[in-house]
Design a protein around this motif. Sequence first.
Motif, PDB file in Angstrom:
ATOM      1  N   GLN A 164      17.997 -77.390 -26.724  1.00  0.00           N
ATOM      2  CA  GLN A 164      18.309 -78.531 -27.575  1.00  0.00           C
ATOM      3  C   GLN A 164      18.267 -78.174 -29.054  1.00  0.00           C
ATOM      4  O   GLN A 164      17.490 -77.320 -29.478  1.00  0.00           O
ATOM      5  N   LEU A 165      19.114 -78.862 -29.775  1.00  0.00           N
ATOM      6  CA  LEU A 165      19.126 -78.787 -31.227  1.00  0.00           C
ATOM      7  C   LEU A 165      18.055 -79.763 -31.711  1.00  0.00           C
ATOM      8  O   LEU A 165      18.009 -80.906 -31.255  1.00  0.00           O
ATOM      9  N   GLY A 205      18.507 -79.783 -37.078  1.00  0.00           N
ATOM     10  CA  GLY A 205      19.675 -78.943 -36.847  1.00  0.00           C
ATOM     11  C   GLY A 205      19.337 -77.486 -36.573  1.00  0.00           C
ATOM     12  O   GLY A 205      20.117 -76.602 -36.896  1.00  0.00           O
ATOM     13  N   ARG A 206      18.191 -77.245 -35.952  1.00  0.00           N
ATOM     14  CA  ARG A 206      17.773 -75.879 -35.656  1.00  0.00           C
ATOM     15  C   ARG A 206      17.739 -75.654 -34.142  1.00  0.00           C
ATOM     16  O   ARG A 206      17.535 -76.587 -33.381  1.00  0.00           O
ATOM     17  N   LEU A 207      17.904 -74.404 -33.759  1.00  0.00           N
ATOM     18  CA  LEU A 207      17.787 -74.033 -32.357  1.00  0.00           C
ATOM     19  C   LEU A 207      17.153 -72.665 -32.258  1.00  0.00           C
ATOM     20  O   LEU A 207      17.136 -71.900 -33.220  1.00  0.00           O
ATOM     21  N   ARG A 208      16.640 -72.383 -31.091  1.00  0.00           N
ATOM     22  CA  ARG A 208      16.087 -71.058 -30.808  1.00  0.00           C
ATOM     23  C   ARG A 208      17.095 -70.305 -29.967  1.00  0.00           C
ATOM     24  O   ARG A 208      17.446 -70.747 -28.877  1.00  0.00           O
ATOM     25  N   VAL A 245      16.974 -70.958 -35.713  1.00  0.00           N
ATOM     26  CA  VAL A 245      18.161 -70.696 -36.527  1.00  0.00           C
ATOM     27  C   VAL A 245      18.717 -72.041 -36.979  1.00  0.00           C
ATOM     28  O   VAL A 245      18.855 -72.968 -36.180  1.00  0.00           O
ATOM     29  N   GLN A 246      19.032 -72.134 -38.258  1.00  0.00           N
ATOM     30  CA  GLN A 246      19.619 -73.362 -38.803  1.00  0.00           C
ATOM     31  C   GLN A 246      21.118 -73.361 -38.530  1.00  0.00           C
ATOM     32  O   GLN A 246      21.810 -72.398 -38.850  1.00  0.00           O
ATOM     33  N   ILE A 247      21.609 -74.450 -37.936  1.00  0.00           N
ATOM     34  CA  ILE A 247      23.050 -74.634 -37.740  1.00  0.00           C
ATOM     35  C   ILE A 247      23.536 -75.514 -38.881  1.00  0.00           C
ATOM     36  O   ILE A 247      23.052 -76.640 -39.057  1.00  0.00           O
ATOM     37  N   LEU A 248      24.457 -75.017 -39.662  1.00  0.00           N
ATOM     38  CA  LEU A 248      24.982 -75.807 -40.774  1.00  0.00           C
ATOM     39  C   LEU A 248      25.597 -77.105 -40.246  1.00  0.00           C
ATOM     40  O   LEU A 248      26.266 -77.095 -39.210  1.00  0.00           O
ATOM     41  N   CYS A 278      32.040 -78.413 -34.104  1.00  0.00           N
ATOM     42  CA  CYS A 278      31.928 -78.060 -32.679  1.00  0.00           C
ATOM     43  C   CYS A 278      31.531 -79.249 -31.815  1.00  0.00           C
ATOM     44  O   CYS A 278      31.333 -79.088 -30.605  1.00  0.00           O
ATOM     45  N   GLY A 279      31.389 -80.427 -32.419  1.00  0.00           N
ATOM     46  CA  GLY A 279      31.003 -81.607 -31.659  1.00  0.00           C
ATOM     47  C   GLY A 279      29.598 -81.523 -31.094  1.00  0.00           C
ATOM     48  O   GLY A 279      29.312 -82.082 -30.042  1.00  0.00           O
ATOM     49  N   MET A 280      28.728 -80.820 -31.798  1.00  0.00           N
ATOM     50  CA  MET A 280      27.364 -80.614 -31.288  1.00  0.00           C
ATOM     51  C   MET A 280      26.513 -81.854 -31.444  1.00  0.00           C
ATOM     52  O   MET A 280      26.472 -82.467 -32.503  1.00  0.00           O
ATOM     53  N   SER A 281      25.829 -82.183 -30.362  1.00  0.00           N
ATOM     54  CA  SER A 281      24.831 -83.245 -30.389  1.00  0.00           C
ATOM     55  C   SER A 281      23.485 -82.593 -30.107  1.00  0.00           C
ATOM     56  O   SER A 281      23.193 -81.549 -30.682  1.00  0.00           O
ATOM     57  N   LYS A 282      22.715 -83.124 -29.232  1.00  0.00           N
ATOM     58  CA  LYS A 282      21.366 -82.600 -28.978  1.00  0.00           C
ATOM     59  C   LYS A 282      21.366 -81.453 -27.967  1.00  0.00           C
ATOM     60  O   LYS A 282      20.706 -80.442 -28.165  1.00  0.00           O
TER      61      LYS A 282
END
Length: 141
Positions: free
Chosen positions: A9-10, A14-17, A88-91, A98-102
Amino acid sequence: MFYGSYHHQLDDKGRLRIPPKFRELLGEKPMMMLGFEKCLVVYPRADFEERISKRFDEADVLDPDMADVKRIIFANTMEVSEDKQNRVQILPFFAESCGMSKNLVTIGARDCIEIWDEEVYNEHMKSVDVKKILSSFRNKQ
């Protein structure tokens, strides 16, 4: 070689591992670019320079189409850096594009990894005609 898929999950910031297996193979200072299929693509730095950047060494600098491709790729690429918790921070622009949600899925794609919104990835994969692609692939061998 990158292979496998990981669901994660984000976070609210707005970060992910990136999965440890992938992180290790990416090495230091990998490069993240906005993919052409509503995903993020992450290359080890040396591979990015070899496979993407060097392709422009011989490009015709007077070709306006090539200039546009170069702008699109390099304006939408960033160096990946992790914080102390390996996030990692996703801008926001990348996430929106990219239509990113959680819910995300990170997949191995041989020489790189791809980060997708889980729903976008599932829809994309439903549209893939594997038999047609394999038939075309076999004919090129």
